[in-house]
Design an enzyme around this catalytic site. Sequence first.
Site, PDB file in Angstrom:
ATOM      1  N   PHE A 104      -3.488   9.160  -9.925  1.00  0.00           N
ATOM      2  CA  PHE A 104      -3.806  10.602  -9.948  1.00  0.00           C
ATOM      3  C   PHE A 104      -3.615  11.171 -11.362  1.00  0.00           C
ATOM      4  O   PHE A 104      -4.563  11.668 -11.986  1.00  0.00           O
ATOM      5  CB  PHE A 104      -2.907  11.290  -8.909  1.00  0.00           C
ATOM      6  CG  PHE A 104      -2.753  12.777  -9.053  1.00  0.00           C
ATOM      7  CD1 PHE A 104      -3.859  13.605  -9.229  1.00  0.00           C
ATOM      8  CD2 PHE A 104      -1.489  13.365  -8.978  1.00  0.00           C
ATOM      9  CE1 PHE A 104      -3.701  14.982  -9.354  1.00  0.00           C
ATOM     10  CE2 PHE A 104      -1.327  14.735  -9.083  1.00  0.00           C
ATOM     11  CZ  PHE A 104      -2.433  15.541  -9.286  1.00  0.00           C
ATOM     12  N   ASP A 156      -3.897  -1.169 -14.894  1.00  0.00           N
ATOM     13  CA  ASP A 156      -3.418  -0.731 -13.574  1.00  0.00           C
ATOM     14  C   ASP A 156      -3.572  -1.902 -12.612  1.00  0.00           C
ATOM     15  O   ASP A 156      -4.576  -2.612 -12.659  1.00  0.00           O
ATOM     16  CB  ASP A 156      -4.275   0.462 -13.102  1.00  0.00           C
ATOM     17  CG  ASP A 156      -3.602   1.285 -12.015  1.00  0.00           C
ATOM     18  OD1 ASP A 156      -3.217   0.696 -10.984  1.00  0.00           O
ATOM     19  OD2 ASP A 156      -3.471   2.505 -12.196  1.00  0.00           O
ATOM     20  N   GLY A 166      -2.944   3.088  -7.336  1.00  0.00           N
ATOM     21  CA  GLY A 166      -4.091   3.669  -8.037  1.00  0.00           C
ATOM     22  C   GLY A 166      -5.384   3.269  -7.344  1.00  0.00           C
ATOM     23  O   GLY A 166      -5.383   2.424  -6.444  1.00  0.00           O
ATOM     24  N   ASP A 219      -0.696  -6.148 -13.491  1.00  0.00           N
ATOM     25  CA  ASP A 219       0.624  -5.604 -13.207  1.00  0.00           C
ATOM     26  C   ASP A 219       1.371  -5.531 -14.535  1.00  0.00           C
ATOM     27  O   ASP A 219       1.551  -6.562 -15.204  1.00  0.00           O
ATOM     28  CB  ASP A 219       1.330  -6.559 -12.229  1.00  0.00           C
ATOM     29  CG  ASP A 219       2.695  -6.074 -11.801  1.00  0.00           C
ATOM     30  OD1 ASP A 219       3.267  -5.220 -12.504  1.00  0.00           O
ATOM     31  OD2 ASP A 219       3.185  -6.566 -10.771  1.00  0.00           O
ATOM     32  N   VAL A 220       1.810  -4.340 -14.919  1.00  0.00           N
ATOM     33  CA  VAL A 220       2.428  -4.210 -16.257  1.00  0.00           C
ATOM     34  C   VAL A 220       3.855  -4.753 -16.306  1.00  0.00           C
ATOM     35  O   VAL A 220       4.492  -4.696 -17.349  1.00  0.00           O
ATOM     36  CB  VAL A 220       2.390  -2.753 -16.794  1.00  0.00           C
ATOM     37  CG1 VAL A 220       0.966  -2.328 -17.087  1.00  0.00           C
ATOM     38  CG2 VAL A 220       3.097  -1.778 -15.869  1.00  0.00           C
ATOM     39  N   SER A 239       3.457   3.654 -11.905  1.00  0.00           N
ATOM     40  CA  SER A 239       4.548   3.671 -10.913  1.00  0.00           C
ATOM     41  C   SER A 239       4.030   4.279  -9.613  1.00  0.00           C
ATOM     42  O   SER A 239       3.272   5.240  -9.651  1.00  0.00           O
ATOM     43  CB  SER A 239       5.720   4.544 -11.386  1.00  0.00           C
ATOM     44  OG  SER A 239       6.734   4.574 -10.387  1.00  0.00           O
ATOM     45  N   TYR A 299      13.212   5.076  -6.822  1.00  0.00           N
ATOM     46  CA  TYR A 299      12.366   5.807  -7.785  1.00  0.00           C
ATOM     47  C   TYR A 299      13.242   6.498  -8.832  1.00  0.00           C
ATOM     48  O   TYR A 299      13.008   6.365 -10.039  1.00  0.00           O
ATOM     49  CB  TYR A 299      11.528   6.833  -7.024  1.00  0.00           C
ATOM     50  CG  TYR A 299      10.534   7.582  -7.872  1.00  0.00           C
ATOM     51  CD1 TYR A 299       9.483   6.925  -8.495  1.00  0.00           C
ATOM     52  CD2 TYR A 299      10.626   8.965  -8.029  1.00  0.00           C
ATOM     53  CE1 TYR A 299       8.549   7.622  -9.267  1.00  0.00           C
ATOM     54  CE2 TYR A 299       9.697   9.669  -8.793  1.00  0.00           C
ATOM     55  CZ  TYR A 299       8.662   8.993  -9.399  1.00  0.00           C
ATOM     56  OH  TYR A 299       7.734   9.682 -10.157  1.00  0.00           O
TER      57      TYR A 299
END
Length: 344
Positions: free
Chosen positions: A24, A44, A49, A69-70, A88, A158
């Site tokens: 977003f 991403d 996403g 995947d970072v 995230s 988180y």
Amino acid sequence: MTKRRPRKPSPNQPISVVTGGAGFLGSHLTDLLIERGHRVIVIDNLITGNVDNIAHLAGHGNFSFIQQDVTEFIFLDLPVDYVWHFASPASPVDYLELPIQTLKVGSLGTHKALGLAKHKGARFLLASTSEVYGDPLVHPQTEHYWGNVNSIGPRGCYDEAKRFAEALTMAYHREHGLDTRIVRIFNTYGPRMRLNDGRVVPAFVSQALKNKPLTVFGDGTQTRSFCYCADLMEGICRLMMSSTNEPVNIGNPAEMNMLEFAREIIRITGAKSKIAFKPLPQDDPRQRQPDITRAKRLLGWTPRVTLAEGLEKTIAYFRGKLCLPRARRTADSRKSHRRPQPPK
Ligand code: UDP
């Protein structure tokens, strides 16, 4: 969307990497950077996403997308000026379903994104969150407040991932001299939120558009302050171009409680919905409002979009997603959206 190799940039063109750029916020940031002449590489893994958010950029000469995947090593064979680390899961429903991925992207993913910035000599911006303040005991929240977080509660994955990410960012700044920025993002809404991401704006709007009851959690006296995505993006870009390494709150201080918010959505959509009270999730913050004194002073930034204007755009987006006909605007809604006229 197919994976495209980054093309060679033109000289002097700023080059940005946006992790989480199909999400977003990441996709709105990507649009703004492209509009401002950047060459943008989105990375991403698409777990939360969606390529639909960037599909309109496919084939654009200044855009490329890498599905990765970072938390894995990031290899790019071109120079980079700015790294914007947005990857995230970010809605409570998402990070409750993906607690380990959330912790990994906040820790290992931030490490890889910082490593990329260090290797390229790029400036780095971390998308942090008002959740670092937890269930805040200081109101409104200033950047000096250290927070009230339950590390072992359901939101801990988180909150602590983002707190770790902030600590790692500051360590890279102090130890390696990396030029870093930290934005603490408060509740933001707008087109491209997922209908089913569980957050209050898509939940209430989609319920209202279907004339279903609006699910208010608890007694609805808990507060939030909602910022329209375009305002947030402007603040974040100004922060990246500023010279501060301190965290900066970006959000709209217009605070309201969730019961008032539900009634406002019913009013604006003209729905026939009732309110259905549901249990309050564990550790749901009682109150949240950004103190934006620092953003005003350092960035000259304040939010511009009113809740009525922002909700109008957001509701139109969700109507499209739900395949509902466009709303006929009522006299009441026209009045509430009218801009104030200068005195004659
Ligand atoms: N909320 C609600 N009904 C819903 C979804 C959320 O009353 O269907 C409440 C939630 O309990 C919280 C607020 O709305 O107090 C904002 O929730 P959201 O998930 O959007 O984000 P948060 O600010 O909690 O991260």
